[in-house]
Scaffold this active site. Sequence first.
Site, PDB file in Angstrom:
ATOM      1  N   GLY A  40      37.409  90.091  24.973  1.00 27.63           N
ATOM      2  CA  GLY A  40      36.680  89.589  26.139  1.00 27.63           C
ATOM      3  C   GLY A  40      37.510  88.815  27.128  1.00 27.63           C
ATOM      4  O   GLY A  40      37.075  88.566  28.248  1.00 27.63           O
ATOM      5  N   HIS A 447      11.127  82.609  55.801  1.00 29.35           N
ATOM      6  CA  HIS A 447      11.017  81.139  55.797  1.00 29.35           C
ATOM      7  C   HIS A 447      10.158  80.709  54.612  1.00 29.35           C
ATOM      8  O   HIS A 447       9.173  81.372  54.300  1.00 29.35           O
ATOM      9  CB  HIS A 447      10.367  80.679  57.106  1.00 29.35           C
ATOM     10  CG  HIS A 447      10.074  79.210  57.148  1.00 29.35           C
ATOM     11  ND1 HIS A 447      11.048  78.276  57.416  1.00 29.35           N
ATOM     12  CD2 HIS A 447       8.920  78.514  56.935  1.00 29.35           C
ATOM     13  CE1 HIS A 447      10.503  77.078  57.386  1.00 29.35           C
ATOM     14  NE2 HIS A 447       9.221  77.189  57.095  1.00 29.35           N
TER      15      HIS A 447
END
Length: 465
Positions: A40, A447
């Site tokens: 990894g 918004h």
Amino acid sequence: MPTFSYDALIIGSGQAGNPLATALADAGRRVVLVEENHLGGSCVNYGCSPTKALLAAAERAHHIRTAAEYGIRAQEPEVDFPAIIARKEALVQHSRAGVRSNLTQEHPGITVLHGHAAFTGPHSVRVTLVEGDEREIEAPLIFINTGTRPAIPPLAGLEAVPYLTTTELLDLQELPEHLLILGGGYIGMEFGQMFRRFGSRVTIIESGKKLLEREDDDVCAAMQEVLAAEGVELVLGAEARRVSRNAAGQLTISAHTPAGERRLHGSHLLIATGRTPNSDKLDLSKAGIKTDEKGYIRVNSSLETNVRGIYALGDVHAGPQFTHLSYDDYRVVRDALLHGKRRSARQRPLPYTVFTDPQLGRIGLSEEQAQAQKIPYRVAKMPVRTIGRARETGRTTGFWKVLVDSQDRILGAAIFCAEGGELMTMFQLIMMGRLKYPQLQNMIIAHPTWAEGINNVFAKLQEPE
């Protein structure tokens, strides 16, 4: 010693090597991947994933500690540090298991070996397995993806004290009473704010005159103000000269500062002074592979070394060290080898985020870079508190700064703001689409969102001071 032949050999299980292994295997190539430590790479094991898991816990503690500002009465949070580390470790183990499954079960044609690889010739490598056995591997294509490790400075007395790197710090089971951090880059700042929020006293010792030396002065000043407001002690322009430990276990760093000599005391010491490449134990000279003066492997724009068929991917070659660039190294090589599409690894954007709170998201040129390159620009700067979403959530610290060229297109942005990394990515998309800032002022944006700042940030577009 037996010899094995493969179509491709990948040394290192990092963010470039792993996907390249699967891509080559899926294309019918016989691939062997050699990893000395955990599968990894740094991102999974001691970089992005574990540190951001700890940062999330620190942010929760901060939310509880500041709940009264929102009309919520709460007690001081009790930090169960071993539990925090256990959660981090569970996430790391899950990621490691996913990488192992991907390489060994989901993609036939990949052989994974655990051991140390060292070159014996231009296209041959000796692998010493963890069990002690050795085998010789030959391959026409070899990819080095061995990454970096913490750089340890030549500080007097350091070899005699129990210092920490980020790798060891991630596995501590006790919360430091007072954490000394040597180095004021993004690692020092993220860990500094994190451990302060966990309840440690924190002192950051930086040799430069400011934190984040590559950023504009106003960005650095704002970051320093945030950390200082949370109780992180900043000692800037400090040349650390010696570290020692007394009989009670207290650590002391002696440093020369603009205010004179200082003795800084703490219970733990984190070394965060940069990284050094893991190229020194690969016997590169036996393959004729060249490195620079710091040990980084030299590559061309296609990421190929001076030896044909041998490539260096990720942090082991010189340049910015980010997981997303390592992954793009994989794409550059994959496209060239499997799809006949060549793209320069030197001509690509560099987005990055510093995961403090607020975050710093950066893309494109800073003011200092634009000035150094003599590129004409105008600058728009807007305090975060003017955004409705910021006022409603109470996250009003920071500012946006956007550079615009003579053609009204975006040159770069520094977004020091809650969700700064996500907002920076919007500016990256704007830059890729070559949109002009007047188009952004007239966009209809939902918004109330953070993104509404895109409508307003250009209201005070000015020439640089």
